[in-house]
Design a protein around this motif. Structure first.
Motif, PDB file in Angstrom:
ATOM      1  N   THR A 202       7.016  10.304  -2.176  1.00 48.71           N
ATOM      2  CA  THR A 202       5.965  10.757  -3.102  1.00 48.71           C
ATOM      3  C   THR A 202       4.656  10.074  -2.726  1.00 48.71           C
ATOM      4  N   ARG A 211      -4.442   1.571   4.500  1.00 49.20           N
ATOM      5  CA  ARG A 211      -4.151   0.171   4.198  1.00 49.20           C
ATOM      6  C   ARG A 211      -4.008  -0.602   5.506  1.00 49.20           C
ATOM      7  N   ASP A 271      -6.611   3.014  -8.017  1.00 50.95           N
ATOM      8  CA  ASP A 271      -6.221   2.895  -6.610  1.00 50.95           C
ATOM      9  C   ASP A 271      -7.496   2.827  -5.771  1.00 50.95           C
TER      10      ASP A 271
HETATM   11  C1  UD2 Z   1      -1.496  -4.004  -2.658  1.00 53.05           C
HETATM   12  C2  UD2 Z   1      -0.533  -5.097  -3.099  1.00 53.05           C
HETATM   13  C3  UD2 Z   1      -0.978  -5.685  -4.387  1.00 53.05           C
HETATM   14  C4  UD2 Z   1      -2.436  -6.125  -4.328  1.00 53.05           C
HETATM   15  C5  UD2 Z   1      -3.293  -4.975  -3.845  1.00 53.05           C
HETATM   16  C6  UD2 Z   1      -4.725  -5.441  -3.614  1.00 53.05           C
HETATM   17  C7  UD2 Z   1       1.685  -4.529  -2.266  1.00 53.05           C
HETATM   18  C8  UD2 Z   1       3.022  -4.000  -2.602  1.00 53.05           C
HETATM   19  N1  UD2 Z   1       0.789  -4.542  -3.273  1.00 53.05           N
HETATM   20  O1  UD2 Z   1      -1.462  -2.928  -3.546  1.00 53.05           O
HETATM   21  O2  UD2 Z   1      -0.158  -6.809  -4.695  1.00 53.05           O
HETATM   22  O3  UD2 Z   1      -2.538  -7.230  -3.453  1.00 53.05           O
HETATM   23  O4  UD2 Z   1      -2.822  -4.472  -2.597  1.00 53.05           O
HETATM   24  O5  UD2 Z   1      -5.530  -4.432  -3.121  1.00 53.05           O
HETATM   25  O6  UD2 Z   1       1.397  -4.953  -1.159  1.00 53.05           O
HETATM   26  N2  UD2 Z   1       1.676   4.883  -2.898  1.00 53.05           N
HETATM   27  C9  UD2 Z   1       2.164   6.169  -2.785  1.00 53.05           C
HETATM   28  N3  UD2 Z   1       3.472   6.390  -3.095  1.00 53.05           N
HETATM   29  C10 UD2 Z   1       4.325   5.401  -3.507  1.00 53.05           C
HETATM   30  C11 UD2 Z   1       3.803   4.084  -3.616  1.00 53.05           C
HETATM   31  C12 UD2 Z   1       2.472   3.873  -3.293  1.00 53.05           C
HETATM   32  O7  UD2 Z   1       1.447   7.109  -2.435  1.00 53.05           O
HETATM   33  O8  UD2 Z   1       5.504   5.681  -3.754  1.00 53.05           O
HETATM   34  C13 UD2 Z   1       0.270   4.654  -2.523  1.00 53.05           C
HETATM   35  C14 UD2 Z   1      -0.540   3.918  -3.563  1.00 53.05           C
HETATM   36  O9  UD2 Z   1      -1.105   4.805  -4.493  1.00 53.05           O
HETATM   37  C15 UD2 Z   1      -1.599   3.245  -2.667  1.00 53.05           C
HETATM   38  C16 UD2 Z   1      -0.836   2.957  -1.369  1.00 53.05           C
HETATM   39  O10 UD2 Z   1       0.292   3.795  -1.387  1.00 53.05           O
HETATM   40  O11 UD2 Z   1      -2.648   4.147  -2.391  1.00 53.05           O
HETATM   41  C17 UD2 Z   1      -0.381   1.510  -1.257  1.00 53.05           C
HETATM   42  O12 UD2 Z   1       0.306   1.178  -2.446  1.00 53.05           O
HETATM   43  P1  UD2 Z   1       1.083  -0.223  -2.624  1.00 53.05           P
HETATM   44  O13 UD2 Z   1       1.608  -0.246  -4.011  1.00 53.05           O
HETATM   45  O14 UD2 Z   1       2.052  -0.419  -1.529  1.00 53.05           O
HETATM   46  O15 UD2 Z   1      -0.037  -1.312  -2.392  1.00 53.05           O
HETATM   47  P2  UD2 Z   1      -1.536  -1.449  -2.994  1.00 53.05           P
HETATM   48  O16 UD2 Z   1      -2.455  -1.353  -1.820  1.00 53.05           O
HETATM   49  O17 UD2 Z   1      -1.760  -0.558  -4.139  1.00 53.05           O
END
Ligand code: UD2
Length: 319
Positions: A202, A211, A271
């Motif tokens: 998803t 990222r 986000d």
């Molecule tokens: C990361 C860190 C968080 C914080 C943040 C600071 C992780 C797990 N989290 O959050 O602790 O440091 O950075 O900026 O490293 N997504 C999807 N589908 C999914 C899950 C996520 O599309 O099933 C997207 C989410 O909306 C985002 C991206 O993937 O755009 C990365 O999500 P994340 O939760 O791995 O990490 P992030 O960057 O939100």
């Protein structure tokens, strides 16, 4: 030369890899963990490893764990950004008061160095990319603010008591032992799990968000290196390379020989679109010249998972 090192949160994802790294370098390691999210099975049986069950918020536990220690890697934290929004008081207790306990105890016990986990979350929405350490900090969550407060406390302890500290601003760390079942799982753990079970990943939004994904073994090596350096302040722990979620899915489909097409869902509120860390300071201070590429890191993660499934956790641990 071998040292005795305390790793708080040592049974967690980044913690357990850091413990492996420090043991492989010949050090004595003591882990302090309350096992709320860390797992005993993440840690090896090792004659130079000691485990103390306790909480960084508790002064007596921290004193007990720090007795006879020279250096400390402080990783114990409430790691969920979402939980920090829904429970800011509890999150600050863990992340601010817990860190303060550790820093203060480090001064009382005469430690020579504390390396601690900060986060890219201190930056919030970037004004410019890549994000360098001098960028304006505008955290979007209590979690990001708590990490920033920790940086300020660490700097103040240096100023007041001469405590040597280094805060790593971790970008998106991934690798073996990141639990896809956890409500705080990172996107890579979730996507690998989906593809391995023939489910569509998803994607929140259009998948064009990027990222800076850092492999956990590189993070562990940098943690170990920073413990034995003198550099004071904060430093990004990033690769300087950005990958989109669609790139990620394509790479995983190739590696897993699958053809899953993502399911698109509404973007997460708060986000950020792009995240990318500047790495000049990391190169200069700690010499991470060639971080693991995303492709190689994903390969290592998938191979590790396959071994784990085949042999069980002990044999599946990464060297
Ligand atoms: C990361 C860190 C968080 C914080 C943040 C600071 C992780 C797990 N989290 O959050 O602790 O440091 O950075 O900026 O490293 N997504 C999807 N589908 C999914 C899950 C996520 O599309 O099933 C997207 C989410 O909306 C985002 C991206 O993937 O755009 C990365 O999500 P994340 O939760 O791995 O990490 P992030 O960057 O939100």
């Amino acid at each position: 030369m071998s040292a005795t090192i305390l790793v708080t949160g040592g049974a967690g994802f980044i913690g357990s890899h850091s413990v492996d790294q420090l043991l492989s370098e010949g050090h004595h390691v003591r882990v302090l963990d309350n096992f709320s999210s860390g797992k005993k099975r993440n840690l090896p049986e090792h004659p130079r490893l000691e485990i103390v069950t306790g909480d960084v918020r508790n002064r007596a536990d921290v004193d007990r764990a720090m007795d006879g220690v020279e250096r400390c890697l402080h990783l114990a934290a409430q790691v969920s950004v979402a939980r920090s929004v829904s429970h800011p008081d509890e999150s600050a207790q863990h992340n601010v008061m817990g860190t303060l306990q550790v820093l203060h105890a480090a001064c009382r016990h005469g430690l020579s160095r504390v390396v601690y986990a900060s986060s890219a979350a201190v930056y919030g929405t970037p004004e410019n990319l890549p994000l360098s350490e001098g960028a304006r900090l505008r955290p979007l969550s209590p979690y990001g603010l708590e990490k920033w407060i920790n940086e300020r406390y660490a700097s103040l302890q240096h100023q007041l008591h001469g405590l040597s500290t280094l805060g790593f601003r971790y970008f998106n760390v991934y690798g073996p032992r990141q639990d896809p079942q956890s409500p705080y799982a990172g996107v890579i753990a979730l996507f690998v799990d989906a593809l391995r079970h023939n489910r569509s990943p998803t994607v929140f939004g259009d998948g064009g968000q990027t990222r800076d994904f850092v492999f956990v073994a590189d993070v562990a090596r940098m943690n170990a290196r920073a413990l034995f350096s003198e550099h004071q302040g904060v430093c990004n722990l990033a690769t300087g390379k950005a990958s989109s979620l669609l790139d990620l899915i394509a790479a995983l489909n190739t590696l897993l020989e699958s053809q899953q097409v993502p399911r698109f869902d509404a973007p997460r509120s708060e986000d950020i679109r792009h995240s990318l860390g500047a790495t000049a300071r990391l190169h200069k201070w700690f010499g991470l010249k060639e971080p693991r590429s995303l492709e190689d890191g994903l390969k290592a993660l998938i191979e590790h998972d396959a071994r784990w499934t085949a042999q069980g956790p002990q044999e599946g641990q990464m060297a």
